[in-house]
Design a protein around this motif. Structure first.
Motif, PDB file in Angstrom:
ATOM      1  N   ARG A 125       1.310  10.303  -8.054  1.00 52.75           N
ATOM      2  CA  ARG A 125       0.159  10.151  -7.169  1.00 52.75           C
ATOM      3  C   ARG A 125      -0.288  11.498  -6.612  1.00 52.75           C
ATOM      4  O   ARG A 125       0.527  12.294  -6.171  1.00 52.75           O
ATOM      5  CB  ARG A 125       0.497   9.183  -6.025  1.00 52.75           C
ATOM      6  CG  ARG A 125       0.197   7.752  -6.408  1.00 52.75           C
ATOM      7  CD  ARG A 125       0.544   6.790  -5.322  1.00 52.75           C
ATOM      8  NE  ARG A 125      -0.087   7.106  -4.037  1.00 52.75           N
ATOM      9  CZ  ARG A 125      -0.239   6.221  -3.067  1.00 52.75           C
ATOM     10  NH1 ARG A 125       0.190   4.992  -3.234  1.00 52.75           N
ATOM     11  NH2 ARG A 125      -0.789   6.570  -1.921  1.00 52.75           N
ATOM     12  N   ARG A 127       9.274   9.187  -3.512  1.00 56.42           N
ATOM     13  CA  ARG A 127       8.364   8.509  -4.442  1.00 56.42           C
ATOM     14  C   ARG A 127       7.565   9.528  -5.254  1.00 56.42           C
ATOM     15  O   ARG A 127       7.304   9.332  -6.439  1.00 56.42           O
ATOM     16  CB  ARG A 127       7.414   7.594  -3.650  1.00 56.42           C
ATOM     17  CG  ARG A 127       6.419   6.860  -4.517  1.00 56.42           C
ATOM     18  CD  ARG A 127       5.651   5.822  -3.725  1.00 56.42           C
ATOM     19  NE  ARG A 127       4.498   6.403  -3.050  1.00 56.42           N
ATOM     20  CZ  ARG A 127       3.702   5.721  -2.227  1.00 56.42           C
ATOM     21  NH1 ARG A 127       3.935   4.460  -1.967  1.00 56.42           N
ATOM     22  NH2 ARG A 127       2.673   6.309  -1.660  1.00 56.42           N
ATOM     23  N   ASP A 142      -2.999  -5.321   1.089  1.00 57.95           N
ATOM     24  CA  ASP A 142      -2.047  -4.261   1.427  1.00 57.95           C
ATOM     25  C   ASP A 142      -2.785  -2.941   1.633  1.00 57.95           C
ATOM     26  O   ASP A 142      -3.577  -2.525   0.787  1.00 57.95           O
ATOM     27  CB  ASP A 142      -1.039  -4.221   0.259  1.00 57.95           C
ATOM     28  CG  ASP A 142      -0.244  -2.946   0.143  1.00 57.95           C
ATOM     29  OD1 ASP A 142      -0.347  -2.066   0.998  1.00 57.95           O
ATOM     30  OD2 ASP A 142       0.505  -2.839  -0.857  1.00 57.95           O
TER      31      ASP A 142
HETATM   32 MG    MG Z   1       1.079   1.246  -1.178  1.00 58.81          MG
END
Ligand code: MG
Ligand code: UDP
Length: 229
Positions: free
Chosen positions: A166, A160, A121
């Motif tokens: 992140r 997100r 991915d």
């Molecule tokens: Mg990802």
């Protein structure tokens, strides 16, 4: 200045033995690996769709970004600072590091779990990675490409970002990631497409609806689910 790809070519930890053929041949038997590359812009939903495929088809899921973040946080890693700066800037970490991390993780999964089917991915995002991986590790079966508009992706990333923690789910990094995607990663998709090795999926709708399309692609490719749905 973080090290460049050239500096890393001579790095002792990245000196994999020279091979005249890839480590694995394509397949699910002994000494084999079946790899599907999963590509799409940042926020296209690669991770979400991969989770469903793991559940229903018995794939092992390897996110290149997750492996890099893990290596970045590993105490004593000499690549940590370099990885951090590349990710924040939305740039592609020199391929030697990422390919080695993927190869190590695949070997471990085959050995420990006996699983030979992999979803890779968020990789390859740059032409040199695509060539390097297929030459050194294994040729991929095909690329699953999730397509949607930047607007949809941006919205998903900002959502997100509220909880992901992140370092790159913020306006500034998102802009840079889109740019890298268009300039550096799309050429990979286009190259594979010319070889007839890409399955495009419209990733605009809900996760469930998109997964419906993904299952159709798997059927077309002759990949069977492992349990009744
Ligand atoms: Mg990802
Ligand atoms: N990255 C990289 N090489 C790769 C995959 C990821 O350098 O092969 C870095 C790159 O800086 C990218 C970041 O990791 O922007 C985050 O990637 P991830 O796949 O986690 O992002 P996503 O696509 O899931 O939003």
């Amino acid at each position: 200045m973080p090290p460049t790809g050239e500096d890393l070519q001579n790095h002792p930890q990245l000196q994999a033995p020279k091979r005249d053929k890839p480590l694995f041949s394509p397949g699910t038997g002994e000494g084999q690996a079946l790899v599907i590359f999963v590509l799409g812009g940042p926020g296209a939903g690669k991770g979400t769709q991969c989770a469903s495929l793991v559940r229903d088809y018995g794939f092992a899921h390897l996110s290149a970004g997750d492996l890099l973040r893990e290596e970045q946080d590993r105490p004593g890693s000499e690549f940590g600072d370099m990885i951090k700066s590349y990710i924040k800037e939305g740039q592609i970490v020199p391929m030697e590091v990422t390919i080695q991390l993927l190869e190590n993780a695949m070997g471990r999964i085959i050995e420990e779990k006996g699983e030979h089917k992999f979803l890779i991915d968020g990789f390859p995002r740059k032409m040199d990675q695509a060539l390097g991986f297929e030459e050194k590790v294994v040729k991929s079966r095909f690329t699953l490409f999730f397509e949607t508009s930047e607007e949809v992706m941006r919205e998903r990333l900002l959502k997100r970002g509220e909880t992901s923690g992140r370092a790159d789910d913020n306006e500034e990094s998102i802009k840079k990631r889109f740019r890298t995607f268009v300039e550096t990663s799309m050429p990979v998709v286009e190259t594979f497409e010319k070889e007839g090795r890409v399955e495009r999926v419209d990733a605009t709708k809900s996760a469930e609806e998109v997964y419906g399309l993904v299952k159709k692609v798997m059927e077309k490719e002759g990949i069977e689910p492992v349990k009744k749905q």
